[in-house]
Design a protein around this motif. Structure first.
Motif, PDB file in Angstrom:
ATOM      1  N   ILE A  87       0.822  -1.323   0.091  1.00  0.00           N
ATOM      2  CA  ILE A  87       0.005   0.155  -0.022  1.00  0.00           C
ATOM      3  C   ILE A  87       0.945   1.240   0.027  1.00  0.00           C
ATOM      4  CG2 ILE A  87      -1.714   1.330   1.304  1.00  0.00           C
ATOM      5  CD1 ILE A  87      -2.578  -1.488   0.190  1.00  0.00           C
ATOM      6  N   HIS A  88       0.631   1.990  -1.046  1.00  0.00           N
ATOM      7  CA  HIS A  88       1.679   3.086  -1.260  1.00  0.00           C
ATOM      8  C   HIS A  88       0.602   4.346  -1.118  1.00  0.00           C
ATOM      9  CE1 HIS A  88       4.991   0.886  -2.633  1.00  0.00           C
ATOM     10  NE2 HIS A  88       4.233  -0.010  -3.278  1.00  0.00           N
ATOM     11  N   LYS A  89       0.802   5.006  -0.033  1.00  0.00           N
ATOM     12  CA  LYS A  89       0.123   6.387   0.445  1.00  0.00           C
ATOM     13  C   LYS A  89       0.798   7.380  -0.212  1.00  0.00           C
ATOM     14  CE  LYS A  89      -2.334   4.853   4.500  1.00  0.00           C
ATOM     15  NZ  LYS A  89      -2.763   5.153   5.669  1.00  0.00           N
ATOM     16  N   LEU A  90       0.204   8.284  -1.257  1.00  0.00           N
ATOM     17  CA  LEU A  90       0.696   9.377  -2.018  1.00  0.00           C
ATOM     18  C   LEU A  90       0.521  10.840  -1.614  1.00  0.00           C
ATOM     19  CD1 LEU A  90      -0.033   7.674  -5.450  1.00  0.00           C
ATOM     20  CD2 LEU A  90       1.950   7.397  -3.943  1.00  0.00           C
ATOM     21  N   SER A  91       1.389  11.607  -1.550  1.00  0.00           N
ATOM     22  CA  SER A  91       1.039  13.252  -1.360  1.00  0.00           C
ATOM     23  C   SER A  91       1.331  13.701  -2.840  1.00  0.00           C
ATOM     24  CB  SER A  91       2.374  13.577  -0.678  1.00  0.00           C
ATOM     25  OG  SER A  91       2.338  12.669   0.561  1.00  0.00           O
ATOM     26  N   GLU A  92       0.165  14.640  -2.997  1.00  0.00           N
ATOM     27  CA  GLU A  92       0.221  15.343  -4.197  1.00  0.00           C
ATOM     28  C   GLU A  92       1.144  16.330  -4.404  1.00  0.00           C
ATOM     29  OE1 GLU A  92      -3.198  17.816  -6.664  1.00  0.00           O
ATOM     30  OE2 GLU A  92      -3.578  16.714  -5.090  1.00  0.00           O
ATOM     31  N   LEU A  93       1.833  16.713  -5.296  1.00  0.00           N
ATOM     32  CA  LEU A  93       2.926  17.567  -5.553  1.00  0.00           C
ATOM     33  C   LEU A  93       2.367  18.815  -6.289  1.00  0.00           C
ATOM     34  CD1 LEU A  93       6.039  15.483  -6.136  1.00  0.00           C
ATOM     35  CD2 LEU A  93       5.235  16.823  -3.824  1.00  0.00           C
ATOM     36  N   SER A  94       2.423  20.053  -6.033  1.00  0.00           N
ATOM     37  CA  SER A  94       2.070  21.213  -6.947  1.00  0.00           C
ATOM     38  C   SER A  94       3.130  21.852  -7.442  1.00  0.00           C
ATOM     39  CB  SER A  94       1.092  21.808  -6.416  1.00  0.00           C
ATOM     40  OG  SER A  94       1.535  22.301  -5.109  1.00  0.00           O
ATOM     41  N   ALA A  95       3.294  22.553  -8.409  1.00  0.00           N
ATOM     42  CA  ALA A  95       4.292  23.314  -9.063  1.00  0.00           C
ATOM     43  C   ALA A  95       4.158  24.675  -8.268  1.00  0.00           C
ATOM     44  CB  ALA A  95       3.959  23.576 -10.420  1.00  0.00           C
TER      45      ALA A  95
END
Length: 95
Positions: A87-95
């Motif tokens: 299970i890979h919990k992801l964090s959204e990246l923004s520019a």
């Protein structure tokens, strides 16, 4: 929001059954109030099943895991998988 990818690696003899068990709960899961996205893929080359999920919160995911249609799948996984689901919990990246 909680974004995750789940990699499920069934034993070869359980691959088709694992796949069908997930297919059987797709619509039920998508109808859950806390589910924003629940997509199912397979990576045939690596014999993995892949879930791409977005949940409103960790609580929504916890509630999903406790559903009476999900618990039997987790029980089945005990003997059907090559290894624990990744299970890979992801964090959204923004520019």
């Amino acid at each position: 929001m909680l974004n995750l990818i789940a990699l499920i690696t069934p034993k070869p003899e359980h691959y088709d059954t694992c796949k069908q068990k997930i297919i059987d709960v797709l619509e039920l899961t998508r109808a859950e109030q806390g589910c924003l996205r629940f997509e199912f893929y397979e990576a045939k080359a690596s014999q993995q099943l892949v879930l791409v999920e977005i949940w409103k919160s960790q609580q929504a995911l916890d509630e999903h895991y406790a559903q009476d249609y999900i618990l039997p799948i987790f029980d089945f996984y005990q003997d059907a998988l090559e290894k624990e689901p990744e299970i890979h919990k992801l964090s959204e990246l923004s520019a």
